[in-house]
Design an enzyme around this catalytic site. Structure first.
Site, PDB file in Angstrom:
ATOM      1  N   LYS A 261       0.866  -1.181   0.000  1.00  0.00           N
ATOM      2  CA  LYS A 261       0.000   0.000   0.000  1.00  0.00           C
ATOM      3  C   LYS A 261       0.902   1.230   0.000  1.00  0.00           C
ATOM      4  O   LYS A 261       1.941   1.249   0.679  1.00  0.00           O
ATOM      5  CB  LYS A 261      -0.890  -0.024   1.247  1.00  0.00           C
ATOM      6  CG  LYS A 261      -1.875   1.144   1.325  1.00  0.00           C
ATOM      7  CD  LYS A 261      -2.810   1.020   2.525  1.00  0.00           C
ATOM      8  CE  LYS A 261      -3.794   2.171   2.599  1.00  0.00           C
ATOM      9  NZ  LYS A 261      -4.724   2.054   3.737  1.00  0.00           N
TER      10      LYS A 261
ATOM     11  N   SER B  14      -9.864   0.066   7.182  1.00  0.00           N
ATOM     12  CA  SER B  14      -9.311   0.109   5.823  1.00  0.00           C
ATOM     13  C   SER B  14      -8.669  -1.158   5.295  1.00  0.00           C
ATOM     14  O   SER B  14      -8.338  -1.229   4.118  1.00  0.00           O
ATOM     15  CB  SER B  14      -8.307   1.241   5.703  1.00  0.00           C
ATOM     16  OG  SER B  14      -9.006   2.438   5.522  1.00  0.00           O
TER      17      SER B  14
ATOM     18  N   SER C 265      -9.654   2.358   2.927  1.00  0.00           N
ATOM     19  CA  SER C 265      -8.774   3.053   2.025  1.00  0.00           C
ATOM     20  C   SER C 265      -7.769   2.174   1.287  1.00  0.00           C
ATOM     21  O   SER C 265      -7.167   2.637   0.324  1.00  0.00           O
ATOM     22  CB  SER C 265      -7.994   4.110   2.809  1.00  0.00           C
ATOM     23  OG  SER C 265      -7.142   3.484   3.759  1.00  0.00           O
TER      24      SER C 265
HETATM   25  N1  GLN Z   1     -13.160   4.865   6.517  1.00  0.00           N
HETATM   26  C1  GLN Z   1     -12.433   5.313   7.671  1.00  0.00           C
HETATM   27  C2  GLN Z   1     -11.979   6.745   7.482  1.00  0.00           C
HETATM   28  O1  GLN Z   1     -12.224   7.290   6.462  1.00  0.00           O
HETATM   29  C3  GLN Z   1     -11.276   4.385   7.955  1.00  0.00           C
HETATM   30  C4  GLN Z   1     -10.082   4.605   7.116  1.00  0.00           C
HETATM   31  C5  GLN Z   1      -8.911   3.760   7.488  1.00  0.00           C
HETATM   32  O2  GLN Z   1      -9.058   2.749   8.173  1.00  0.00           O
HETATM   33  N2  GLN Z   1      -7.748   4.194   7.080  1.00  0.00           N
HETATM   34  O3  GLN Z   1     -11.394   7.306   8.354  1.00  0.00           O
END
Ligand code: GLN
Length: 497
Positions: free
Chosen positions: A75, A174, A150
């Site tokens: 990632k 994410s 994400s």
């Molecule tokens: N969807 C959540 C956010 O937007 C989690 C994102 C993540 O785990 N990086 O903060």
């Protein structure tokens, strides 16, 4: 070749059916052919093939390191020396790090061959991968659908078999949510298991690295090499490195034979609040069938309660932006990354750099975060959120007095359409309801594929969430693996793969 598990690929390498070089070449070709998915932000074939050649030399010398020569994608939140490290942001679009993140370094030392960097929501803020400066990722199961976020690039890359395994990070879901939406297996370990050194920070008390792959067994293999104490991360746990594979294929309670009911004695807690009215019927059905299969494996189901589940959304969306606002302040146009081309003085340079370098969601969080931390609002929002965070963590401990594992959905519905929620951040935040509290409590969580939607969503995967108590990763992987030994959801691939 590309549909094989890491264990199968290991065997192919050891039996000289394929070289690490050929394997890397094969996946690079697939990445190139699938550019439409937009799963990768940066590839560097020369560097990948050089690393693969070096792995082949080690193999030829008889080196038996278990991950040697196996490909991995990272990632883009993990910094890498040879590839760009953008975190999906214009701010770092051309940034090349002078060092490798601990996760990247450890997997490289283990002999894994990096295929490239995967797309993600900007600074990991998002649930659909539509907040990336490099454009959205498509879901390989249905190209009109989001892959989740994400870590959408990593999820899509594994689902489309562009890599056998990818790293991810999970601040509020994410790893688990995109894994669920693309039908792959993902694990976010206990906070402090995987070093955050070189993982570009979003919300430091919640961020945790992990792995996404085709099966629990593959995740177990790589998680062992990624995790363990790192003196360069002050929140890294001082624990010995663990072999996460040691319980795979074993019964829950020790017996001499692996009976059909291999999970007998396992108590699965079903939080009442995870099966309420917000859950779509197709996800509910798939999860229920899966729970019945767990019963057939010998587990018993018990109802538990996590009473503050609903509050996890406001609590998370106060704490995460507060920490994000603080972390984003390093992107000032001075030290590294983007700087506006035109400005008249220092203040103007800061303003223009941030206005142009950050996307809308990141700006929104900086504003919210700064607001909740400001004098006069700190007590009402930030402090209050921290207090409820503590209660949420305690609620899990109460639940774990009645069960060994908690199970439920990862997301209230299957993947939504590209563009469907981009103009409605609140709807996007609400979709995180089942994943956020795990991070708030610092607990480990997994997603494993367990079915599909219905009707027009029949091609969109559903994931089952498994939440364990602190440092119970090996047990969770055992429970996931027991299911994957008797089912085939994790082996299904999108059409054309
Ligand atoms: N969807 C959540 C956010 O937007 C989690 C994102 C993540 O785990 N990086 O903060």
């Amino acid at each position: 070749m590309h549909q094989k598990s890491l264990t199968e690929l290991r065997a192919a390498l050891d039996m000289k059916q394929i070289s690490a070089f050929e394997l890397a070449q094969h996946f690079l070709k697939r990445i190139e052919a699938e550019r439409e998915l937009n799963a990768f932000i940066d590839v560097n074939p020369q560097l990948t093939l050089d690393t693969a050649r070096a792995a082949d030399q080690r193999l030829a010398r008889g080196d038996q390191t278990p991950l040697l020569g196996l490909p991995v994608a990272h990632k883009d939140v993990f910094v890498t020396r040879g590839w760009k490290s953008s975190a999906g942001s214009r701010m770092l679009a051309d940034y090349i790090s002078p060092f490798d993140a601990t996760v990247v370094e450890r997997l490289a030392v283990a002999g894994m061959v990096t295929l490239g960097k995967t797309n993600m929501d900007e600074f990991a803020m998002g649930s659909s991968n539509e907040n990336s400066f490099f454009g959205p990722v498509r879901n390989p199961w249905d190209r009109n659908a989001v892959p989740g976020g994400s870590s959408g690039g990593s999820a899509a890359a594994v689902a489309a078999a562009l890599t056998p395994i990818a790293t991810g990070s999970d601040t509020g879901g994410s790893i688990r949510q995109p894994a669920s939406m693309t039908g792959v297996t993902g694990i976010k370990p206990t906070y402090g298991c995987v070093s955050r050194y070189g993982m570009i920070a979003f919300a430091s008390s919640l961020d945790q690295g992990g792995a996404m792959a085709r099966s629990a067994a593959d995740c177990a293999l790589v998680l062992g090499a990624m995790s363990g104490f790192d003196p360069r991360d002050s929140t890294s746990m001082q624990r010995d490195a663990e072999d996460y594979t040691y319980l795979l294929g074993k019964p829950w309670k020790y017996t001499h034979t692996l009976s059909d009911r291999s999970l007998s004695g396992l108590r699965i807690g079903l939080p009442r609040e995870y099966f309420g009215s917000g859950l779509s019927s197709d996800v509910w059905t798939a999860i229920n069938i899966t729970l019945q299969q767990y019963e057939e494996l010998g587990a018993t189901l018990v109802e538990v309660s996590l009473p503050k589940t609903e509050l996890s959304i406001p609590v998370y969306y106060v704490i995460a932006p507060a920490e994000a606002a603080s972390n984003m302040s390093r992107f000032d146009g001075v030290r590294y990354g983007y700087r506006s081309a035109k400005y008249c003085d220092l203040l103007d340079m800061y303003k223009k750099t941030c206005s142009e370098g950050f996307g809308a969601e990141v700006k929104r969080r900086i504003l919210i975060g700064t607001y909740v931390l400001s004098h006069g609002y700190y007590d009402a929002y930030y402090l209050q959120a921290q207090k409820i965070r503590r209660i949420i963590a305690q609620d899990f401990q109460d639940a774990f007095t009645q069960c060994d594992m908690i199970m439920g959905p990862v997301s209230p519905g299957v993947a939504w359409n590209l563009g469907e929620k981009v103009d409605d951040p609140l709807q996007m935040y609400l979709a995180d309801i089942y994943t956020l509290s795990t991070n708030l409590a610092g607990l480990p969580g997994m997603s494993i594929p367990c079915g599909f939607g219905t009707g027009i969503y029949a091609a969109r995967p559903v994931g089952l969430q498994i939440i364990g108590n602190y440092f119970n990763e090996a047990r969770m992987l055992q429970v996931a693996d027991a299911f994957q030994r008797v089912t085939t959801w994790h082996r299904k691939v999108p059409a054309g793969v």
